[in-house]
Design an enzyme around this catalytic site. Structure first.
Site, short mmCIF file in Angstrom:
data_model
loop_
_atom_site.label_atom_id
_atom_site.label_comp_id
_atom_site.label_asym_id
_atom_site.label_seq_id
_atom_site.Cartn_x
_atom_site.Cartn_y
_atom_site.Cartn_z
N LEU A 1 39.32 35.26 51.92
CA LEU A 1 40.69 34.77 52.10
C LEU A 1 40.77 33.25 52.13
O LEU A 1 39.89 32.57 52.67
CB LEU A 1 41.28 35.35 53.39
CG LEU A 1 41.34 36.86 53.46
CD1 LEU A 1 41.91 37.30 54.82
CD2 LEU A 1 42.18 37.44 52.33
N HIS B 1 46.27 33.34 50.15
CA HIS B 1 46.45 34.69 50.68
C HIS B 1 47.24 34.66 51.99
O HIS B 1 48.11 35.49 52.22
CB HIS B 1 45.10 35.34 50.98
CG HIS B 1 44.19 35.51 49.80
ND1 HIS B 1 42.97 34.86 49.72
CD2 HIS B 1 44.30 36.24 48.68
CE1 HIS B 1 42.36 35.22 48.60
NE2 HIS B 1 43.14 36.05 47.93
N ASP C 1 48.88 34.26 39.92
CA ASP C 1 48.49 35.21 38.88
C ASP C 1 49.78 35.72 38.23
O ASP C 1 50.21 36.85 38.47
CB ASP C 1 47.68 36.35 39.50
CG ASP C 1 46.40 35.82 40.14
OD1 ASP C 1 45.43 35.62 39.42
OD2 ASP C 1 46.41 35.57 41.36
N SER D 1 39.72 32.21 45.31
CA SER D 1 38.43 32.58 45.93
C SER D 1 37.28 32.05 45.07
O SER D 1 36.23 31.69 45.58
CB SER D 1 38.32 34.09 46.06
OG SER D 1 39.41 34.60 46.80
P1 AMP Z 1 43.02 38.02 44.84
O1 AMP Z 1 42.34 38.20 46.16
O2 AMP Z 1 42.52 36.84 44.07
O3 AMP Z 1 43.07 39.29 44.02
O4 AMP Z 1 44.53 37.66 45.15
C1 AMP Z 1 45.31 38.46 46.02
C2 AMP Z 1 46.73 37.96 45.98
O5 AMP Z 1 46.76 36.59 46.38
C3 AMP Z 1 47.36 38.01 44.58
O6 AMP Z 1 48.72 38.42 44.70
C4 AMP Z 1 47.24 36.59 44.12
O7 AMP Z 1 48.22 36.23 43.17
C5 AMP Z 1 47.46 35.84 45.42
N1 AMP Z 1 46.93 34.47 45.33
C6 AMP Z 1 45.68 34.10 44.97
N2 AMP Z 1 45.57 32.75 44.96
C7 AMP Z 1 46.79 32.26 45.30
C8 AMP Z 1 47.33 30.95 45.46
N3 AMP Z 1 46.61 29.86 45.25
N4 AMP Z 1 48.63 30.84 45.81
C9 AMP Z 1 49.39 31.94 46.01
N5 AMP Z 1 48.94 33.19 45.91
C10 AMP Z 1 47.66 33.36 45.54
#
Ligand code: AMP
Length: 284
Positions: free
Chosen positions: A24, A28, A141, A177
């Site tokens: 995280l 997130h 994303d 991440s």
């Molecule tokens: P992930 O763990 O990378 O699959 O991301 C989980 C959620 O967090 C997804 O909805 C991503 O779009 C969101 N997310 C990841 N990075 C960011 C960021 N820098 N700003 C906003 N939301 C993010």
């Protein structure tokens, strides 16, 4: 998981849901804040979904730190942390999967064949398990967020989809991440993505509306030492290329920096300035 949600709903609580793959970061955590605003109870899931990784991608090496994630979730008042084991999610190989349709044919979908089928299949499963009133996704994303929104509409999932702004480092790098892989020169080179988005935004504000000219402008800025551009494109919310840019047009970009694949985007009318900027610690 479903029993927890149903018990909460019987008590009259609205349930917000934030699906993640863990490790995280503040991006997130802002989704959790947003879910808190929209619901009474928040469920955070952590599941590194093997279905959405290609055979040559980083599933095995994807960063994981459940202990740290647990304490961050607690600090942010997550009510339920859902960390399903792989064999609980996939007791057998799923033969029936969500067809992601034509919005998944381009950009990330073209670069990562099968990726969005894996994403939508796991999101569909998680939505069935958590039964949230609202699920929150990040604009970071963009194509994924639009596909999830469309799946929920097309397949009548009983939840709202909320899309939260991208969270960036103070220097513009979108939090991810995977940024943990960026060391030294790569960390500096990674700024080319947000710089390219800003260059397109500035050119558009300066009066250029021809999408191909704007894409060329962005590509020029993206092409810097240490950066291998994959695409820079101007699209609409259905991920279709646009000929003329307007305030709703989204500039999406993907590039490899060292061995790390990064993506970013900006909505022209909003600009990068609307995104949230945070100072993270070195470990983040
Ligand atoms: P992930 O763990 O990378 O699959 O991301 C989980 C959620 O967090 C997804 O909805 C991503 O779009 C969101 N997310 C990841 N990075 C960011 C960021 N820098 N700003 C906003 N939301 C993010």
């Amino acid at each position: 998981m479903r029993a927890w949600s149903r018990a909460a709903r019987i008590r009259g609580h609205r349930i917000g849901f934030v699906p993640t793959m863990g490790f995280l970061h503040e991006g997130h955590l802002r989704l959790i804040d947003r879910a808190k605003e929209r619901a009474d109870r928040v469920v955070l899931s952590i599941f590194v979904n093997p279905l959405q990784f290609g055979p040559r991608e980083d599933f095995a090496g994807y960063p994981r730190d459940l202990q740290r994630d647990r304490s961050l979730a607690k600090e942010r008042y997550v009510d339920c942390l859902f960390v399903p084991a792989s064999d609980a999610m996939y007791p057998m190989e799923p033969l029936v999967r969500v067809n992601a349709g034509p919005m998944a044919d381009t950009l990330e979908g073209a670069a990562r064949p099968g990726h969005f089928v894996g994403v939508l299949t796991v999101v569909a499963k998680l939505l069935h398990m958590v039964e949230p009133d609202v699920a929150v996704f990040g604009r970071k994303d963009f194509q994924q967020a639009m596909l999830v929104r469309r799946m929920v509409a097309d397949l009548d999932f009983a939840c709202d989809v909320e899309i939260a702004p991208t969270v960036r480092e103070l220097d513009g790098l979108a939090l991810s991440s995977r940024n943990v892989y960026l060391k030294g020169d790569d960390r500096r080179a990674a700024l080319a993505l947000s710089r390219a988005l800003r260059a397109v935004e500035q050119a558009w504000r300066g009066g250029e509306a021809d999408a191909r000219a704007l894409e060329r402008r962005g590509m020029e800025t993206l092409k810097t030492p240490g950066v291998t551009p994959e695409y820079l494109a101007l699209v609409d919310a259905q991920i279709r290329p646009v000929a003329r840019a307007d305030a709703k047009t989204v500039v999406v970009v993907a590039a490899k920096v060292g061995g790390t694949r990064l993506i970013d985007n900006v909505v022209l009318g909003e600009g990068i300035a609307i995104d949230v900027s945070v100072q993270t610690t070195a470990k983040d």
